[in-house]
Design an enzyme around this catalytic site. Structure first.
Site, mmCIF file in Angstrom:
data_model
loop_
_atom_site.group_PDB
_atom_site.id
_atom_site.type_symbol
_atom_site.label_atom_id
_atom_site.label_comp_id
_atom_site.label_asym_id
_atom_site.label_seq_id
_atom_site.Cartn_x
_atom_site.Cartn_y
_atom_site.Cartn_z
ATOM 1 N N PHE A 1 14.350 -20.751 20.989
ATOM 2 C CA PHE A 1 13.831 -19.622 21.771
ATOM 3 C C PHE A 1 13.592 -19.967 23.234
ATOM 4 O O PHE A 1 13.603 -19.090 24.095
ATOM 5 C CB PHE A 1 12.528 -19.087 21.133
ATOM 6 C CG PHE A 1 11.291 -19.888 21.455
ATOM 7 C CD1 PHE A 1 10.665 -19.757 22.693
ATOM 8 C CD2 PHE A 1 10.747 -20.775 20.539
ATOM 9 C CE1 PHE A 1 9.529 -20.498 23.007
ATOM 10 C CE2 PHE A 1 9.616 -21.521 20.841
ATOM 11 C CZ PHE A 1 9.013 -21.377 22.088
ATOM 12 N N CYS B 1 11.349 -28.824 25.974
ATOM 13 C CA CYS B 1 11.449 -30.082 25.223
ATOM 14 C C CYS B 1 11.237 -31.273 26.140
ATOM 15 O O CYS B 1 11.135 -32.396 25.665
ATOM 16 C CB CYS B 1 12.780 -30.174 24.514
ATOM 17 S SG CYS B 1 14.138 -30.308 25.660
HETATM 18 P P1 NAD Z 1 13.347 -23.509 15.561
HETATM 19 O O1 NAD Z 1 13.736 -24.787 14.902
HETATM 20 O O2 NAD Z 1 12.286 -22.704 14.940
HETATM 21 O O3 NAD Z 1 14.621 -22.524 15.668
HETATM 22 C C1 NAD Z 1 15.818 -22.962 16.268
HETATM 23 C C2 NAD Z 1 16.977 -22.197 15.629
HETATM 24 O O4 NAD Z 1 17.048 -22.514 14.252
HETATM 25 C C3 NAD Z 1 16.837 -20.694 15.734
HETATM 26 O O5 NAD Z 1 18.099 -20.149 16.053
HETATM 27 C C4 NAD Z 1 16.375 -20.270 14.340
HETATM 28 O O6 NAD Z 1 16.876 -19.021 13.969
HETATM 29 C C5 NAD Z 1 16.968 -21.339 13.447
HETATM 30 N N1 NAD Z 1 16.130 -21.697 12.301
HETATM 31 C C6 NAD Z 1 14.769 -21.606 12.199
HETATM 32 N N2 NAD Z 1 14.367 -22.082 11.006
HETATM 33 C C7 NAD Z 1 15.474 -22.485 10.341
HETATM 34 C C8 NAD Z 1 15.695 -23.077 9.059
HETATM 35 N N3 NAD Z 1 14.693 -23.347 8.231
HETATM 36 N N4 NAD Z 1 16.971 -23.365 8.714
HETATM 37 C C9 NAD Z 1 17.993 -23.108 9.558
HETATM 38 N N5 NAD Z 1 17.837 -22.557 10.772
HETATM 39 C C10 NAD Z 1 16.599 -22.243 11.161
HETATM 40 O O7 NAD Z 1 13.015 -23.868 17.069
HETATM 41 P P2 NAD Z 1 12.392 -22.913 18.191
HETATM 42 O O8 NAD Z 1 10.952 -22.710 17.875
HETATM 43 O O9 NAD Z 1 13.264 -21.740 18.386
HETATM 44 O O10 NAD Z 1 12.546 -23.828 19.483
HETATM 45 C C11 NAD Z 1 11.570 -24.743 19.915
HETATM 46 C C12 NAD Z 1 11.948 -26.145 19.480
HETATM 47 O O11 NAD Z 1 13.199 -26.505 20.040
HETATM 48 C C13 NAD Z 1 10.950 -27.175 19.982
HETATM 49 O O12 NAD Z 1 10.700 -28.091 18.948
HETATM 50 C C14 NAD Z 1 11.691 -27.859 21.122
HETATM 51 O O13 NAD Z 1 11.301 -29.193 21.379
HETATM 52 C C15 NAD Z 1 13.092 -27.797 20.629
HETATM 53 N N6 NAD Z 1 14.038 -27.940 21.724
HETATM 54 C C16 NAD Z 1 14.629 -29.135 21.863
HETATM 55 C C17 NAD Z 1 15.497 -29.355 22.912
HETATM 56 C C18 NAD Z 1 16.157 -30.688 23.082
HETATM 57 O O14 NAD Z 1 16.967 -30.828 23.968
HETATM 58 N N7 NAD Z 1 15.851 -31.677 22.262
HETATM 59 C C19 NAD Z 1 15.754 -28.322 23.823
HETATM 60 C C20 NAD Z 1 15.121 -27.101 23.653
HETATM 61 C C21 NAD Z 1 14.248 -26.918 22.588
#
Ligand code: NAD
Length: 487
Positions: free
Chosen positions: A156, A288
């Protein structure tokens, strides 16, 4: 306060084979983080929609793969022009959907654009190798070929930029794509796909489906999908990596983070103060690369000096709707996320930390606000020290020596980023060489690699081999073939 009347609700449809189609799955409201009002609706793809998107990408693949590379990147040059022309609209949509400030959103669009620009260099980046006369009368070449259908799944917090870490490279290399944005913030990618539609890419080269967990699983397991690029939280990144690789796919899955900002006694307090505040509270801490723990090193009065300077600056941050350019901190993304961040603050205080700056009072206003919060007295054994909070909350942990700071960082599962603030080249060099993180800042609070460089999370912040952006993306989206020839 930005409010949107129900009659202006925007609909996030799927884009499959060059057509906008409503998903056949359930519909969900999209809420403005700044007001809590509904601003749109997203219809999820069902199994048939997902099959249709993958089939469109698979059918488009041979024609796209065989399209000469100068022609392929011409679409990217055109996309760059469209994105530049729509720059402010894209930024505004990101604010409305995700909540960050307009300045942060502009930065996001710029970073996304930079990846499109780097991918325009694919003819050079993708070119292979050759060696004359590896044996009498025999020559050899290495040529890089696209994989096929690539799936991109976004989080997100950067609804536009993160898909750009992959999408321009994937198509420049000759792959076709199915992208699934976060269901919490689907609107920016809808705007982006409209621009992509205008550049006249052949139908099926890029498709978009909306959805959540089920959609991700169906895409990752799909037999016609070759690769998976995922960004999200650690647990989901690990699970998606396992699922993808167990189905024989190439995968790169970027996960969560816990980033430490280490301040040496010889640091410049003014420079450190602004870098720390921008790192911890920029993007409402939903980055992140956000600094989450401030670690003043040493003994004596310098310890309090940096902390107090940070608190002074953080107290002056204007909190409010990100569309108002005078606001410096917008809401977090959702009511659920606001509740989670508040729980992290409560837990830290329950574990012995004290709130020197308490942003919880902002929760009384509409929208999902939390003010800048600074928690003193965090120690390595507290939950806060190793848990990703992903909100505008900075813990302060005093460390007698830099080795203590490094030990505290090593105790976390993550390895995304860390920074050191110092005027000593020696301290900086030793820190860079020993900190167990892939992105390191020296007198820089957000060590974000530009598009030409890989985004190099380590440990549980990354699952895979080849990283996002730059040359790594080109390698990820291609496979080499060696030819040995005798005439
Ligand atoms: P999230 O893991 O909840 O969701 C990410 C994606 O996965 C979404 O498209 C969602 O629909 C899908 N998803 C959610 N639950 C799932 C499941 N159980 N199985 C399969 N798919 C699923 O993450 P978020 O809350 O959208 O994003 C924030 C997170 O992303 C934070 O932990 C942040 O650190 C991380 N992030 C990391 C980086 C990096 O470069 N390492 C960059 C940006 C964000």
């Amino acid at each position: 306060m930005a409010t949107t009347a129900p009659e202006t609700l925007r609909t996030a449809k799927n884009y499959i084979n060059g057509q906008w189609v409503a998903g056949s799955g359930p519909a969900h409201k999209i809420h403005s983080p700044s007001s809590g009002n509904a601003i749109g609706e997203v219809t999820f793809a069902d199994g048939a929609d997902i099959d249709a998107a993958v089939a469109a990408a698979r059918e488009a693949f041979p024609g796209w793969r065989d399209t000469p590379i100068p022609e392929r990147i011409r679409y990217l040059f055109a996309l760059r022009e469209k994105m530049n022309a729509a720059f402010d609209d894209l930024a505004r949509t990101i604010v409305e959907d995700e909540g960050k400030t307009i300045e942060d959103a502009r930065g996001e669009v710029r970073r996304g654009l930079e990846n499109v620009e780097v991918a325009c260099g694919a003819p050079l980046l993708m070119s292979g190798e050759s060696l004359d006369s590896i044996a009498p009368g025999i020559d050899s070449t290495v040529t890089f070929y696209p994989l096929g259908v690539s799936v991109i799944i976004g989080p997100f917090n950067f609804p536009l930029m993160v898909p750009m870490w992959f999408l321009p490279y994937a198509i420049a290399c000759g792959n076709t794509v199915v992208v699934k944005p976060s269901e919490q913030v689907p609107l920016a990618m809808i705007e982006f796909m409209r621009l992509l539609d205008q550049v006249g890419l052949p139908p099926g080269v890029v498709n978009l489906v909306n959805g959540g967990r089920e959609t991700v699983e169906a895409l990752v397991e799909h037999p016609d999908v070759e690769s998976v690029s995922f960004v999200g939280s650690e647990a989901v990144a690990r699970r998606v990596y396992q699922l993808a690789t167990s189905h024989g796919k190439r995968a790169q899955c970027l996960g969560g983070a816990k980033n430490y900002l280490v301040v040496m006694p010889d640091a410049d307090v003014e420079q450190t103060r602004s870098a720390v505040v921008a790192s911890a509270f920029g993007g409402a801490g939903e980055r992140c690369l956000a600094g989450s723990v401030l670690v003043p090193v040493g003994e004596g009065s310098r310890l309090g000096e940096v902390r107090d300077a940070v608190i002074e600056s953080a107290s002056a941050i204007r909190v409010g709707d990100g569309l108002d350019p005078s606001n410096q901190l917008g809401p977090v993304v959702s009511r659920d996320h606001q509740t989670r961040v508040l729980q992290h603050i409560d837990t830290a205080i329950g574990d012995g930390a004290s709130a020197l700056l308490d942003g919880r009072s902002y929760t009384s206003q509409p929208g999902y606000y939390i003010g800048p919060t600074v928690l003193d007295g965090v120690s390595p054994d507290q939950d806060f020290a190793g848990t990703e909070v992903f909100g505008p909350v900075l813990g302060v942990m005093h460390a007698p020596t830099v080795e203590d700071a490094l030990t505290a960082i090593s105790r976390t599962r993550y390895g995304n980023a860390a920074s050191i603030f110092t005027s000593s080249g020696r301290s900086a060099r030793e820190f860079i060489r020993s900190v167990p993180c892939g992105m390191v800042g020296v007198n820089v609070g957000v060590a974000a690699p530009m598009a030409y460089f890989p985004f190099t999370g380590w440990r549980q912040s990354f699952f895979g081999d080849l990283q996002a952006q730059g040359r790594d993306s080109i390698r990820f989206f291609t496979r080499p073939r060696v030819a040995i020839t005798r005439w």
